[in-house]
Enzyme design. Structure first.
Site, mmCIF file in Angstrom:
data_model
loop_
_atom_site.group_PDB
_atom_site.id
_atom_site.type_symbol
_atom_site.label_atom_id
_atom_site.label_comp_id
_atom_site.label_asym_id
_atom_site.label_seq_id
_atom_site.Cartn_x
_atom_site.Cartn_y
_atom_site.Cartn_z
ATOM 1 N N CYS A 1 2.411 -17.649 18.448
ATOM 2 C CA CYS A 1 2.448 -16.351 17.783
ATOM 3 C C CYS A 1 2.412 -15.212 18.808
ATOM 4 O O CYS A 1 2.245 -15.429 20.009
ATOM 5 C CB CYS A 1 1.277 -16.232 16.829
ATOM 6 S SG CYS A 1 -0.322 -16.332 17.646
ATOM 7 N N ARG B 1 -3.667 -21.837 29.712
ATOM 8 C CA ARG B 1 -2.404 -21.980 30.448
ATOM 9 C C ARG B 1 -2.622 -22.438 31.886
ATOM 10 O O ARG B 1 -1.682 -22.537 32.645
ATOM 11 C CB ARG B 1 -1.599 -20.682 30.403
ATOM 12 C CG ARG B 1 -1.073 -20.409 29.017
ATOM 13 C CD ARG B 1 0.066 -19.436 29.040
ATOM 14 N NE ARG B 1 1.315 -20.045 29.425
ATOM 15 C CZ ARG B 1 2.198 -19.487 30.233
ATOM 16 N NH1 ARG B 1 1.941 -18.327 30.774
ATOM 17 N NH2 ARG B 1 3.318 -20.083 30.521
#
Lengths: 538, 459
Positions: A54, A88
């Site tokens: 998103c 990440r």
């Protein structure tokens, strides 16, 4: 090879309307056809299991998250902050260890009462506490879904915090429902950084010769460090990296660079374009993944500055590095030769890794992006033809004007025209042009198509992320995560290519696969029926 | 015992829990042939799939209705219905869980109504759509888990004739632990219906061909039968009444409810097997008797090392309670017991467990920053909990025994077994070895310094 009939067979599983929709997102490369068009950056089909995230993920998770000396506050219920916490694997090292906030997740943890009565006060209190605990120079606030819906004015909270504390506080309205994927969030983050952060520093001129920024490099697995080291050895000065191992201090002075290098076009091209208008800084699309790409990037960069000594130094460096790396690659090439790969990654790696695979003797037979736009597939020349829809209109384009004091024409129009013939100056040609005839390009590949395409095309390795990793491995095919590198890396530059070769070859050569019986192991090699009478004759 | 009521400030710094829908997904993964669709922005399903995959190392297919901005204005029912169409067409699930999100609840989507409309519009009769309201701000993942189990049972269980089978409701354990509980019950000849049974679905063997929906799970037939069972054993002391599936079965079908702790530790396992003995009239089989004996033998061997342990324990309330009790059984002080979510039950249970002690602090509705402060204050020398506690090691040098969910920086979280006598032994060994590791890696220089180098004039 995939042909249109087999593709139709796969898509026939969908209702007719969705079949038509998905068909526009899948291309079979045909070299006899010019300008093959693909649909991208449109709404995900509900219920089809996509890998897209998103806007919040794109803004906080991708672009803002790696800034190490900035406290990124997530304004919302706990989940989003929790899920975007260091996920990440971007690495960062800080000169002041107490000012490295990467390992922290800070959330306002909105409760039901906050949804009902509003969360602005809680956000303001959170900022007070963050300032007290961390004393950062900069704070970002990222909104999650409910924030926009209940009408919290996070921009106003940020403004008053800026005044109260005299530090850089910026707010990003990156609610998850904005746009169609994380791509919307990149854009929102790009706008905010351009408007409030880049140029906030007081440097007026580049501190030294050959000052560049690296854009769209998030230092996953240490890629940014390899690139930085390489460029510094060649005499460049890196002003700011956006945003891997990035710092507010450096970023706020990014306006002084003479050139912006763009690694991930999708997530950062807005900043690149805006800085060109605002400060006169051209950008150069480079790719530091793969040996040939790295060589090309270094040569283009040297050509941009154009000084003979720099060009010679670059050539010497390339010769030396190739002589060092090439022999070491040989054993891995022997293992990899003749293999095939799927390369399905976010918004740039789906393209960037194809060259490196090819250098190992692996052909990419299918590639795609999770959240890219048509220009990442077809090249930037299609941008004027991209229809804007209600989803893309929701993300405002920031219109910047040349900065009165800090705009510097870094390149004369004549020199720019001359260079544009030789290097990828302020342009990107996209993925499709680099792919072979007959290869498949898929936008927003979903789980169902993944399984079907693997069944038909039988790749030897699948490069993607963790959500498909275990599907692929359960099918008995090695996977190589190109989002977080399976905790390995770096893969950029010459050194990185060697790491990648080692990791991929290891995937093929692991003895584990020997214990998996191929499907045909228990099937008879010859099939026949016993005809009556044969036994009697025997 | 010191119960720390509110350590909460505005800022949550390094959370100790995830949100409701994540737990609900896990519950649905324990139902045979089930798929889940999350009604909200697609980021929710992507983030949760990512996190669950990382712990289980398994494909986690969860669909999303992918609401975009217009959907927040005009309502998202069209998205959800379309999503259901596609999910059914491609996956042919036997049951579909529909979970709501912050977004759906904030704009006032009524997923139960949409689901009801959908089955009528598509003429699907009694097709099991199970909607569970799980806004992220409604609670942590452990609460979402129980709420989903309760809704699944409420949707499927039927008033069937009484039968002799026993319902077993498990909290969020590892798939290997569910297998271990089943083994114990098989050994005791118990005829059970275990729910949710993710022992195979979330830890599936490599096999060809690849199955879109992993085999295993509690079947719809079994779920339907739960209303007629002779008893329910709910392995949770901390589940709140309104979330408890066992309470639902007791209230609706008058199935007698037995609340047992998670069988971690000798006492809790004794309670569990004694309950099984009582319910079935079967004796404790020799195999289990011998496992109990081995555990006792191991506890005797390890108690001297464990006596030096001061543990900081954090995670889901039931897990925290279970680990605290195993610590208490072998002389480790559960110096800090903490859960991210609010849990009055955990506070009360900890009070009973550690009655009379002043060196134990229980804190709920907290974050890892507070847990870190408490751990330092309590001079904790071992941490027991999920991977996010690695921060206690990085910042304070407190070694971490990984347990619970999520374990994303090591492999095998899904294969850990800490239940039953054999599992308790394995967990206790891991704890003891962690303490031994700290001790053996430093005790020579430490002793030299303390007893020889530093004091002067004594020798």
């Amino acid at each position: 090879m995939l042909n249109h009939n087999t593709l139709d067979e796969i898509l026939n599983k969908y209702p007719a309307k969705e079949k038509r929709n998905r068909k526009k997102h899948i291309l079979i490369k045909n070299i006899t056809q010019e300008n093959q068009e693909i649909e991208a950056n449109t709404r995900t089909i509900p219920g089809i299991i996509s890998s897209r995230g998103c806007a919040f993920a794109g803004c906080k998770g991708v672009v803002l998250g790696p800034l190490k000396d900035v406290v990124n506050i997530v304004h919302g219920p706990i989940g989003c902050g929790y899920y975007a916490w260091l996920t990440r694997r971007n690495k960062g090292v800080s000169k002041a260890p107490m000012k490295n906030f990467l390992p922290y997740c800070v959330s306002t943890d909105m409760q039901e009462s906050d949804i009902v009565f509003g969360g602005e006060k809680k956000l303001a209190r959170t900022i007070d506490e963050v300032v007290q605990i961390f004393q950062p120079q900069a704070i970002t606030i990222s909104a999650t879904c409910p924030v926009g819906l209940i009408g919290d004015d996070i921009q106003a909270v940020a403004r008053s915090a800026r005044e109260k504390y005299g530090i850089n506080v910026t707010a990003y309205s990156c609610e998850g429902y904005k746009g169609v994927s994380q791509s919307a969030g990149h854009h929102i983050a790009n706008n905010g950084l351009t408007e409030h952060v880049i140029g906030a520093g007081d440097m007026e001129e580049a501190p030294q010769k050959y000052t560049v920024n690296i854009l769209g490099e998030y230092n996953i697995g240490g890629d940014g460090w390899v690139i930085k080291k390489m460029l510094e050895e060649l005499g460049y000065h890196i002003q700011a990296v956006m945003t891997g191992d990035g710092s507010f201090e450096e970023l706020s002075n990014a306006h002084v660079a003479e050139l912006n290098l763009v690694q991930c076009h999708r997530s950062i091209n807005y900043i690149a374009s805006m800085l060109e208008v605002k400060y006169g800084t051209p950008w150069l699309k480079i790719n530091f993944i793969g040996i040939r790409s790295t060589v090309e990037a270094l040569r283009s960069l040297a050509l941009y500055f154009g000084e003979r000594e720099l060009i010679e130094r670059t050539e010497d460096y390339i010769t030396r590095e190739l002589a060092r790396i090439e022999p070491q690659l040989l054993p891995y090439r022997r293992i990899c030769a003749g293999k095939t790969a799927f390369c399905y990654v976010g918004g740039s790696r789906g393209h960037h890794y194809q060259g490196l695979y090819e250098e190992l003797g692996i052909e990419t037979i299918l590639a795609g992006y999770v959240f890219a736009h048509r220009d990442d597939y077809e090249g930037r020349q299609v941008i004027p033809n991209i229809k804007s829809d209600s989803d893309s209109k929701n993300i405002p384009d920031l219109h910047v004007a040349p900065d009165e004091n800090r705009f510097r024409l870094k390149l004369s129009p004549e020199r720019a025209a001359e260079l544009k013939d030789k290097i990828a100056l302020s342009t990107y040609a996209g993925m499709i042009q680099d792919m072979k005839d007959g290869s498949v390009i898929v936008d927003d590949l979903n789980h169902f198509e993944t399984e079907e395409l693997i069944r038909i095309l039988k790749p030897d390795i699948f490069s993607s992320g963790i959500k498909d990793k275990y599907v692929v491995q359960k099918m008995g095919i090695p996977s190589k995560q190109l989002h977080n590198y399976d905790y390995s890396g770096p893969y950029a530059g010459f050194e990185g290519a060697l790491n990648f070769a080692r990791d991929v070859a290891m995937s093929f050569a692991s003895p584990t696969w020997n214990y998996i019986e191929p499907p045909w192991a228990h099937r008879p090699l010859l099939e026949g029926t016993l005809v009556k009478g044969d036994m009697e004759n025997a | 015992m010191e119960a720390i009521k509110t350590m909460r400030h505005s800022v949550i710094e390094n959370p100790c829990h995830a949100c409701m829908p994540l737990g609900a997904i896990l519950a649905f993964k324990g139902i045979q042939g089930a798929m889940v669709i999350i009604h909200g922005s697609q980021g929710c399903s992507t983030y949760m799939r990512r996190h669950i995959s990382e712990h289980y190392n398994e494909p986690i297919d969860v669909a999303s209705s992918s609401i975009t901005e217009p959907g927040t204005i005009y309502g998202g029912s069209v998205h959800l219905k379309k999503g259901l169409d596609h999910l059914i067409q491609v996956y042919h699930p036997e049951l579909i869980g529909i979970l709501s999100t912050c977004l759906a609840e904030t704009i006032g989507e009524d997923i139960a109504r949409i689901a009801a409309e959908y089955t009528v519009e598509r003429d699907m009769g009694a097709y099991p759509l199970v909607s569970v309201p799980t806004p992220g701000y409604g609670g942590g993942h452990s609460e979402g888990y129980f709420l989903a189990v309760r809704h699944i049972i409420a949707r499927i269980a039927r008033p069937v004739p009484k039968h002799h089978r026993i319902n077993v409701i498990v909290p969020h354990l590892t798939p290997a632990e569910v297998r271990e509980i089943k083994r114990i019950m098989d050994l005791m000849g118990v005829d059970y219906i275990l729910c949710p049974d993710y022992s195979e679905t979330l830890d599936s063997p490599f096999a060809r061909p690849y199955q879109k929906i992993a085999g295993g799970g509690t079947s719809l037939q079994e779920l339907a039968m739960m209303g007629g069972a002779s008893a329910t054993i709910e392995m949770s002391r901390c589940v709140e009444t309104h979330l408890s599936p066992g309470r639902y079965l007791a209230g609706t079908f008058e199935v007698p409810l037995y609340n047992s702790p998670v069988p971690v530790g000798i006492e809790a396992t004794d309670l569990f097997v004694n309950l099984l003995k009582e319910l079935t009239g079967q004796p404790l089989p020799d195999v289990l008797q011998r496992e109990r004996g081995r555990l006792l033998d191991g506890m005797i061997d390890s108690h001297k090392y464990n006596a030096e342990g001061r543990a900081v324990i954090f995670g889901d309330p039931d897990m925290v309670l279970a680990v605290s009790s195993i610590c208490m059984e072998n002389g480790i002080v559960p110096a800090v017991a903490a859960s991210g979510v609010h849990s009055k039950a955990l506070e009360l249970e900890m009070q009973t467990l550690t009655a009379g002690r002043t060196d134990v602090a229980t804190v709920t509705e907290t974050d890892l920053a507070v847990i870190r402060d408490l751990a330092v204050k309590a001079e904790a020398n071992i941490a027991i909990g999920h991977s996010d506690g690695r921060y206690l090691t990085e910042r304070e040098g407190i070694p971490l025994v990984r347990l619970g969910f999520p374990i994303h920086d090591r492999v095998g979280g899904q294969r850990l077994v800490s239940v039953g006598y054999a599992g308790t032994m394995m967990l206790l060994d891991r704890i003891t070895n962690c303490l031994l590791d700290s001790k053996l890696s430093a005790y020579r220089p430490r002793m030299l310094k303390k007893y020889y180098s530093e004091p002067s004039g004594k020798f």
